[in-house]
Scaffold this motif. Structure first.
Motif, PDB file in Angstrom:
ATOM      1  N   GLN A 114     -12.736  -2.461   9.572  1.00 51.14           N
ATOM      2  CA  GLN A 114     -12.521  -1.210   8.844  1.00 51.14           C
ATOM      3  C   GLN A 114     -11.220  -0.514   9.240  1.00 51.14           C
ATOM      4  O   GLN A 114     -10.934   0.568   8.751  1.00 51.14           O
ATOM      5  N   LEU A 115     -10.444  -1.145  10.119  1.00 54.54           N
ATOM      6  CA  LEU A 115      -9.185  -0.545  10.563  1.00 54.54           C
ATOM      7  C   LEU A 115      -8.021  -1.313   9.944  1.00 54.54           C
ATOM      8  O   LEU A 115      -7.802  -2.482  10.244  1.00 54.54           O
ATOM      9  N   ILE A 116      -7.303  -0.655   9.061  1.00 53.60           N
ATOM     10  CA  ILE A 116      -6.191  -1.283   8.349  1.00 53.60           C
ATOM     11  C   ILE A 116      -4.887  -0.914   9.047  1.00 53.60           C
ATOM     12  O   ILE A 116      -4.435   0.234   8.989  1.00 53.60           O
ATOM     13  N   HIS A 117      -4.278  -1.884   9.722  1.00 60.51           N
ATOM     14  CA  HIS A 117      -2.997  -1.657  10.386  1.00 60.51           C
ATOM     15  C   HIS A 117      -1.889  -1.751   9.334  1.00 60.51           C
ATOM     16  O   HIS A 117      -1.880  -2.675   8.517  1.00 60.51           O
ATOM     17  N   ASN A 118      -0.958  -0.797   9.362  1.00 58.33           N
ATOM     18  CA  ASN A 118       0.112  -0.795   8.370  1.00 58.33           C
ATOM     19  C   ASN A 118       1.388  -0.246   8.988  1.00 58.33           C
ATOM     20  O   ASN A 118       1.383   0.262  10.117  1.00 58.33           O
ATOM     21  N   ASP A 119       2.475  -0.359   8.266  1.00 55.41           N
ATOM     22  CA  ASP A 119       3.781   0.059   8.783  1.00 55.41           C
ATOM     23  C   ASP A 119       4.290   1.351   8.140  1.00 55.41           C
ATOM     24  O   ASP A 119       5.479   1.654   8.198  1.00 55.41           O
ATOM     25  N   ILE A 120       3.379   2.126   7.537  1.00 55.11           N
ATOM     26  CA  ILE A 120       3.778   3.414   6.978  1.00 55.11           C
ATOM     27  C   ILE A 120       4.011   4.406   8.116  1.00 55.11           C
ATOM     28  O   ILE A 120       3.178   4.542   9.008  1.00 55.11           O
ATOM     29  N   VAL A 121       5.138   5.085   8.071  1.00 51.49           N
ATOM     30  CA  VAL A 121       5.457   6.079   9.097  1.00 51.49           C
ATOM     31  C   VAL A 121       4.862   7.421   8.671  1.00 51.49           C
ATOM     32  O   VAL A 121       5.184   7.942   7.610  1.00 51.49           O
ATOM     33  N   ALA A 122       3.965   7.970   9.500  1.00 48.83           N
ATOM     34  CA  ALA A 122       3.320   9.235   9.168  1.00 48.83           C
ATOM     35  C   ALA A 122       3.237  10.111  10.412  1.00 48.83           C
ATOM     36  O   ALA A 122       2.909   9.630  11.495  1.00 48.83           O
ATOM     37  N   ILE A 155       0.852  -1.185   0.000  1.00 46.99           N
ATOM     38  CA  ILE A 155       0.000   0.000   0.000  1.00 46.99           C
ATOM     39  C   ILE A 155       0.890   1.237   0.000  1.00 46.99           C
ATOM     40  O   ILE A 155       2.111   1.148   0.106  1.00 46.99           O
ATOM     41  N   ALA A 156       0.272   2.404  -0.113  1.00 48.29           N
ATOM     42  CA  ALA A 156       1.010   3.667  -0.073  1.00 48.29           C
ATOM     43  C   ALA A 156       0.081   4.761   0.417  1.00 48.29           C
ATOM     44  O   ALA A 156      -1.145   4.610   0.414  1.00 48.29           O
ATOM     45  N   TYR A 157       0.682   5.860   0.847  1.00 47.76           N
ATOM     46  CA  TYR A 157      -0.124   7.022   1.198  1.00 47.76           C
ATOM     47  C   TYR A 157       0.514   8.270   0.596  1.00 47.76           C
ATOM     48  O   TYR A 157       1.705   8.312   0.304  1.00 47.76           O
ATOM     49  N   GLN A 172       4.380  14.370   0.442  1.00 45.85           N
ATOM     50  CA  GLN A 172       5.174  13.154   0.642  1.00 45.85           C
ATOM     51  C   GLN A 172       4.407  11.929   0.183  1.00 45.85           C
ATOM     52  O   GLN A 172       3.205  11.807   0.444  1.00 45.85           O
ATOM     53  N   ILE A 173       5.099  11.027  -0.503  1.00 48.43           N
ATOM     54  CA  ILE A 173       4.552   9.723  -0.878  1.00 48.43           C
ATOM     55  C   ILE A 173       5.391   8.658  -0.186  1.00 48.43           C
ATOM     56  O   ILE A 173       6.613   8.677  -0.280  1.00 48.43           O
ATOM     57  N   ASP A 174       4.731   7.750   0.514  1.00 55.59           N
ATOM     58  CA  ASP A 174       5.471   6.717   1.224  1.00 55.59           C
ATOM     59  C   ASP A 174       4.806   5.362   0.995  1.00 55.59           C
ATOM     60  O   ASP A 174       3.577   5.273   0.881  1.00 55.59           O
TER      61      ASP A 174
END
Length: 266
Positions: free
Chosen positions: A245-253, A200-202, A222-224
């Motif tokens: 509905q809660l997606i746990h992820n490892d993106i640092v924001a 995934i990405a944000y 920023q794109i991560d």
């Protein structure tokens, strides 16, 4: 995005002898499309999508204070977190007692890429009712803790605000050119097709603890990239397909990225 195979090469024939003669049989020439790496395709989608993602903040007297991230969900309609628009309202409310006329305090959305539009947003916002319900239940819980175990315990818990369901809000454009809306995931995708290890990405505007933005033309977008770690309900339980509905992820924001859209490869 559809990837089109390249056109076949044009073969130019040079006639040397006008007299027809028998030609040896040639093997059939096969033109194959290039191999497209899925990562490259995802990257291109993100680079296109970033034009529809903005930083939103309060502007007055030429000064801009960014509060969060906003993205195009429909023509003239942008989405963010409920706590972002509450932050905008609180920031605006603090300015009025300081003698700043209300009509000079506006909500502005700025795009990240070069030549991105500048949008003046309507001061009226729309917050998901579930968010307010969640806040009321949390405040009631803290009050009960304060009565039974003391204010100190309640104060310690207050900084551990759980992730709120319904933390969604919509804002509308008063002036400015809307960008193409981002495609929303289908109900089937959200309930059945998001699994751990999915890439995934944000796209957002992390700016917490930074100085007030003064360069209105080029805010830092920023794109991560990251990975889905798990999918749960808002109580951190497995839940059902409808409540996960809660997606746990490892993106640092960081703060300022609140409201950012999350993308999968589709």
């Amino acid at each position: 995005q559809e990837v089109k195979p390249p056109e076949k090469h044009r073969v130019t024939q040079h006639v040397v002898n006008p007299e027809p003669r028998e030609q040896p049989e040639q093997p059939e020439r096969i033109v194959t499309p290039p191999v497209v790496n899925s990562g490259d395709s995802f990257r291109q989608k993100l680079l296109t999508a970033r034009h529809s993602v903005f930083v939103v903040g309060v502007e007055y007297d030429g000064r801009f204070s960014g509060m969060g991230t906003l993205w195009q969900v429909d023509d003239g309609i942008l989405a963010t977190n409920a706590h972002v628009v509450i932050g905008l309202a609180n920031e605006r409310a603090k300015m009025v007692p300081a003698g700043i006329p209300k009509e000079k305090i506006t909500y502005i959305a700025l795009g990240g890429p070069e030549h991105a539009p500048r949008l003046r947003m309507n001061l009226e916002t729309f917050i998901h009712p579930k968010y307010q319900e969640h806040q009321q239940r949390w405040n009631q819980f803290l009050n009960n803790v304060a009565q039974k175990e003391g204010k100190e315990m309640a104060t310690q818990l207050a900084v551990m605000l759980p992730i709120a369901g319904g933390d969604v809000a919509l804002m509308t454009v008063d002036e400015g050119k809307s960008m193409p809306p981002l495609a929303l995931a289908s109900k089937d995708t959200l309930e059945n097709r998001i699994i751990p290890t999915d890439p995934i990405a944000y796209i957002g505007f992390p700016s917490e603890n930074l100085a007030k933005l003064t360069n209105l033309g080029k805010p830092a977008q920023q794109i991560d990239l990251g990975t889905v770690m798990s999918v749960t309900d808002f109580d951190q339980a497995p839940g059902t397909p409808q409540t996960r509905q809660l997606i746990h992820n490892d993106i640092v924001a960081d703060g300022g990225a609140s409201g950012s859209p999350i993308f999968n490869e589709q």
